[in-house]
Write a protein that holds these residues in place. Structure first.
Motif, PDB file in Angstrom:
ATOM      1  N   ASP A   1       0.809  -1.219   0.000  1.00 15.84           N
ATOM      2  CA  ASP A   1       0.000   0.000   0.000  1.00 15.84           C
ATOM      3  C   ASP A   1       0.842   1.270   0.000  1.00 15.84           C
ATOM      4  OD1 ASP A   1      -2.305  -1.548   0.074  1.00 15.84           O
ATOM      5  OD2 ASP A   1      -2.372  -1.549   2.270  1.00 15.84           O
ATOM      6  N   VAL A   2       2.128   1.147   0.267  1.00 14.05           N
ATOM      7  CA  VAL A   2       3.009   2.316   0.315  1.00 14.05           C
ATOM      8  C   VAL A   2       3.546   2.578  -1.086  1.00 14.05           C
ATOM      9  CG1 VAL A   2       5.117   3.293   1.280  1.00 14.05           C
ATOM     10  CG2 VAL A   2       3.619   1.879   2.713  1.00 14.05           C
ATOM     11  N   ASP A   3       3.111   3.714  -1.656  1.00 14.19           N
ATOM     12  CA  ASP A   3       3.539   4.068  -3.010  1.00 14.19           C
ATOM     13  C   ASP A   3       4.927   4.686  -3.050  1.00 14.19           C
ATOM     14  OD1 ASP A   3       1.113   3.178  -3.990  1.00 14.19           O
ATOM     15  OD2 ASP A   3       0.199   5.168  -3.990  1.00 14.19           O
ATOM     16  N   ARG A   4       5.207   5.544  -2.061  1.00 15.82           N
ATOM     17  CA  ARG A   4       6.472   6.274  -2.119  1.00 15.82           C
ATOM     18  C   ARG A   4       6.890   6.727  -0.734  1.00 15.82           C
ATOM     19  NH1 ARG A   4       6.753  11.860  -5.338  1.00 15.82           N
ATOM     20  NH2 ARG A   4       4.947  12.133  -4.004  1.00 15.82           N
ATOM     21  N   ILE A   5       8.191   6.724  -0.521  1.00  7.59           N
ATOM     22  CA  ILE A   5       8.792   7.264   0.698  1.00  7.59           C
ATOM     23  C   ILE A   5       9.868   8.233   0.239  1.00  7.59           C
ATOM     24  CG2 ILE A   5      10.139   6.740   2.753  1.00  7.59           C
ATOM     25  CD1 ILE A   5       8.919   3.863   2.526  1.00  7.59           C
ATOM     26  N   ARG A   6       9.777   9.477   0.697  1.00  9.21           N
ATOM     27  CA  ARG A   6      10.788  10.454   0.285  1.00  9.21           C
ATOM     28  C   ARG A   6      10.920  11.539   1.334  1.00  9.21           C
ATOM     29  NH1 ARG A   6       9.898  15.292  -2.879  1.00  9.21           N
ATOM     30  NH2 ARG A   6       7.803  16.026  -2.533  1.00  9.21           N
ATOM     31  N   VAL A   7      12.009  12.266   1.239  1.00  9.83           N
ATOM     32  CA  VAL A   7      12.250  13.419   2.106  1.00  9.83           C
ATOM     33  C   VAL A   7      12.034  14.668   1.267  1.00  9.83           C
ATOM     34  CG1 VAL A   7      13.940  14.665   3.486  1.00  9.83           C
ATOM     35  CG2 VAL A   7      13.855  12.162   3.580  1.00  9.83           C
ATOM     36  N   ASP A   8      11.100  15.504   1.707  1.00  8.57           N
ATOM     37  CA  ASP A   8      10.817  16.763   1.028  1.00  8.57           C
ATOM     38  C   ASP A   8      11.619  17.853   1.726  1.00  8.57           C
ATOM     39  OD1 ASP A   8       9.433  18.597  -0.719  1.00  8.57           O
ATOM     40  OD2 ASP A   8       8.289  19.211   1.048  1.00  8.57           O
TER      41      ASP A   8
ATOM     42  N   GLN B   1      -3.577   8.855   1.032  1.00  9.00           N
ATOM     43  CA  GLN B   1      -3.100   9.827   2.000  1.00  9.00           C
ATOM     44  C   GLN B   1      -1.589   9.974   1.910  1.00  9.00           C
ATOM     45  OE1 GLN B   1      -4.323   8.556   5.883  1.00  9.00           O
ATOM     46  NE2 GLN B   1      -6.424   9.203   5.588  1.00  9.00           N
ATOM     47  N   VAL B   2      -1.132  11.165   2.258  1.00 11.40           N
ATOM     48  CA  VAL B   2       0.299  11.410   2.404  1.00 11.40           C
ATOM     49  C   VAL B   2       0.529  11.749   3.870  1.00 11.40           C
ATOM     50  CG1 VAL B   2       2.250  12.852   1.752  1.00 11.40           C
ATOM     51  CG2 VAL B   2       0.545  12.230   0.044  1.00 11.40           C
ATOM     52  N   HIS B   3       1.347  10.963   4.538  1.00 12.67           N
ATOM     53  CA  HIS B   3       1.658  11.179   5.945  1.00 12.67           C
ATOM     54  C   HIS B   3       2.979  11.920   6.022  1.00 12.67           C
ATOM     55  CE1 HIS B   3      -1.570   8.462   7.120  1.00 12.67           C
ATOM     56  NE2 HIS B   3      -1.205   7.739   6.086  1.00 12.67           N
ATOM     57  N   LEU B   4       2.990  13.039   6.764  1.00  8.16           N
ATOM     58  CA  LEU B   4       4.167  13.900   6.879  1.00  8.16           C
ATOM     59  C   LEU B   4       4.691  13.865   8.303  1.00  8.16           C
ATOM     60  CD1 LEU B   4       2.721  16.963   4.964  1.00  8.16           C
ATOM     61  CD2 LEU B   4       4.271  15.225   4.060  1.00  8.16           C
ATOM     62  N   PHE B   5       6.020  13.750   8.426  1.00 10.24           N
ATOM     63  CA  PHE B   5       6.661  13.704   9.733  1.00 10.24           C
ATOM     64  C   PHE B   5       7.883  14.615   9.719  1.00 10.24           C
ATOM     65  CE2 PHE B   5       4.739   9.595   8.893  1.00 10.24           C
ATOM     66  CZ  PHE B   5       3.932   9.430  10.003  1.00 10.24           C
ATOM     67  N   SER B   6       8.022  15.392  10.786  1.00 10.69           N
ATOM     68  CA  SER B   6       9.200  16.239  10.926  1.00 10.69           C
ATOM     69  C   SER B   6      10.140  15.622  11.956  1.00 10.69           C
ATOM     70  CB  SER B   6       8.789  17.639  11.398  1.00 10.69           C
ATOM     71  OG  SER B   6       8.402  17.602  12.758  1.00 10.69           O
ATOM     72  N   ARG B   7      11.287  16.226  12.094  1.00  4.37           N
ATOM     73  CA  ARG B   7      12.243  15.784  13.116  1.00  4.37           C
ATOM     74  C   ARG B   7      11.621  15.876  14.509  1.00  4.37           C
ATOM     75  NH1 ARG B   7      18.430  16.914  13.603  1.00  4.37           N
ATOM     76  NH2 ARG B   7      18.747  16.229  15.735  1.00  4.37           N
ATOM     77  N   HIS B   8      10.751  16.866  14.704  1.00  6.91           N
ATOM     78  CA  HIS B   8      10.108  17.042  16.004  1.00  6.91           C
ATOM     79  C   HIS B   8       9.098  15.931  16.289  1.00  6.91           C
ATOM     80  CE1 HIS B   8      12.140  20.818  16.309  1.00  6.91           C
ATOM     81  NE2 HIS B   8      11.589  21.239  15.194  1.00  6.91           N
ATOM     82  N   ASP B   9       8.568  15.299  15.254  1.00  5.32           N
ATOM     83  CA  ASP B   9       7.674  14.155  15.431  1.00  5.32           C
ATOM     84  C   ASP B   9       8.448  12.877  15.732  1.00  5.32           C
ATOM     85  OD1 ASP B   9       5.177  15.403  14.860  1.00  5.32           O
ATOM     86  OD2 ASP B   9       5.656  15.339  12.725  1.00  5.32           O
ATOM     87  N   LEU B  10       9.607  12.742  15.121  1.00  2.00           N
ATOM     88  CA  LEU B  10      10.325  11.472  15.121  1.00  2.00           C
ATOM     89  C   LEU B  10      11.508  11.424  16.080  1.00  2.00           C
ATOM     90  CD1 LEU B  10      10.312  10.997  11.252  1.00  2.00           C
ATOM     91  CD2 LEU B  10       8.703  10.049  12.911  1.00  2.00           C
ATOM     92  N   GLY B  11      12.004  12.567  16.491  1.00  4.25           N
ATOM     93  CA  GLY B  11      13.144  12.582  17.402  1.00  4.25           C
ATOM     94  C   GLY B  11      14.469  12.273  16.739  1.00  4.25           C
ATOM     95  N   THR B  12      14.479  12.158  15.438  1.00  7.39           N
ATOM     96  CA  THR B  12      15.675  11.820  14.655  1.00  7.39           C
ATOM     97  C   THR B  12      15.591  12.583  13.339  1.00  7.39           C
ATOM     98  OG1 THR B  12      15.580   9.593  15.589  1.00  7.39           O
ATOM     99  CG2 THR B  12      16.946   9.871  13.654  1.00  7.39           C
ATOM    100  N   PRO B  13      16.715  12.979  12.763  1.00  5.74           N
ATOM    101  CA  PRO B  13      16.656  13.625  11.452  1.00  5.74           C
ATOM    102  C   PRO B  13      15.918  12.742  10.438  1.00  5.74           C
ATOM    103  CG  PRO B  13      18.844  13.863  12.375  1.00  5.74           C
ATOM    104  CD  PRO B  13      18.087  12.930  13.284  1.00  5.74           C
ATOM    105  N   VAL B  14      15.048  13.368   9.656  1.00  8.40           N
ATOM    106  CA  VAL B  14      14.182  12.596   8.766  1.00  8.40           C
ATOM    107  C   VAL B  14      14.956  11.836   7.691  1.00  8.40           C
ATOM    108  CG1 VAL B  14      12.132  13.982   9.190  1.00  8.40           C
ATOM    109  CG2 VAL B  14      13.663  14.616   7.347  1.00  8.40           C
ATOM    110  N   ILE B  15      16.120  12.310   7.314  1.00  5.28           N
ATOM    111  CA  ILE B  15      16.926  11.584   6.321  1.00  5.28           C
ATOM    112  C   ILE B  15      17.353  10.238   6.888  1.00  5.28           C
ATOM    113  CG2 ILE B  15      19.104  11.596   5.050  1.00  5.28           C
ATOM    114  CD1 ILE B  15      18.728  14.633   4.729  1.00  5.28           C
ATOM    115  N   GLU B  16      17.756  10.215   8.165  1.00 13.42           N
ATOM    116  CA  GLU B  16      18.137   8.951   8.805  1.00 13.42           C
ATOM    117  C   GLU B  16      16.941   8.007   8.905  1.00 13.42           C
ATOM    118  OE1 GLU B  16      20.064   9.565  12.554  1.00 13.42           O
ATOM    119  OE2 GLU B  16      21.342  11.155  11.736  1.00 13.42           O
TER     120      GLU B  16
END
Length: 137
Positions: free
Chosen positions: A86-93, A112-127
């Motif tokens: 069900d996951v079409d794409r994963i990318r860093v904007d 749906q597109v789910h968006l997460f920031s570093r403040h949501d995840l506690g880790t840099p989004v690239i990692e």
């Protein structure tokens, strides 16, 4: 893939919860010392920050991935599970505006597109994106 790397999850950092709680407390103090208009605005802000803290306490895990798919936070404190099919794409904007660089992890599930920031995840989004891609079959 089995073992420790078979499941990963990312949650709201405790520091962010504390910042939101302190902001709520400051707004309460401002509501107590202000006139009626300031009391109303500070009260609304305090309620908003308190709601964010409550959400962080009820649903601290914002993103979890394993061999079967992705689980993302949904609504106020719920979650939704998506299989890898069900996951079409994963990318860093990455956006640059006013001298500030903002990065968001995008997980596109078609509807749906789910968006997460570093403040949501506690880790840099690239990692996080790299870790998610390693777990994706």
């Amino acid at each position: 893939m089995a073992g420790v790397d078979a499941r990963r999850e990312w949650r709201v950092p405790r520091q962010m919860m504390v910042v939101k709680a302190v902001a709520a407390a400051v707004c309460v103090v401002l509501a107590l010392i202000g006139d009626s208009y300031q009391t109303f605005l500070a009260g609304v802000a305090a309620a908003g920050f308190a709601a964010l803290v409550l959400r962080d306490l009820l649903a601290p895990v914002r993103l979890a991935v394993d061999e079967g798919g992705v689980t993302v936070v949904s609504g106020f404190a719920g979650s939704e599970r998506y299989s890898w099919n069900d996951v079409d794409r994963i990318r860093v904007d990455t956006r640059h505006r006013y001298g500030v660089t903002t990065r968001l992890l995008e997980i596109d599930t078609g509807d749906q597109v789910h968006l997460f920031s570093r403040h949501d995840l506690g880790t840099p989004v690239i990692e996080v994106a790299e870790a998610v891609m390693r777990l994706r079959p």
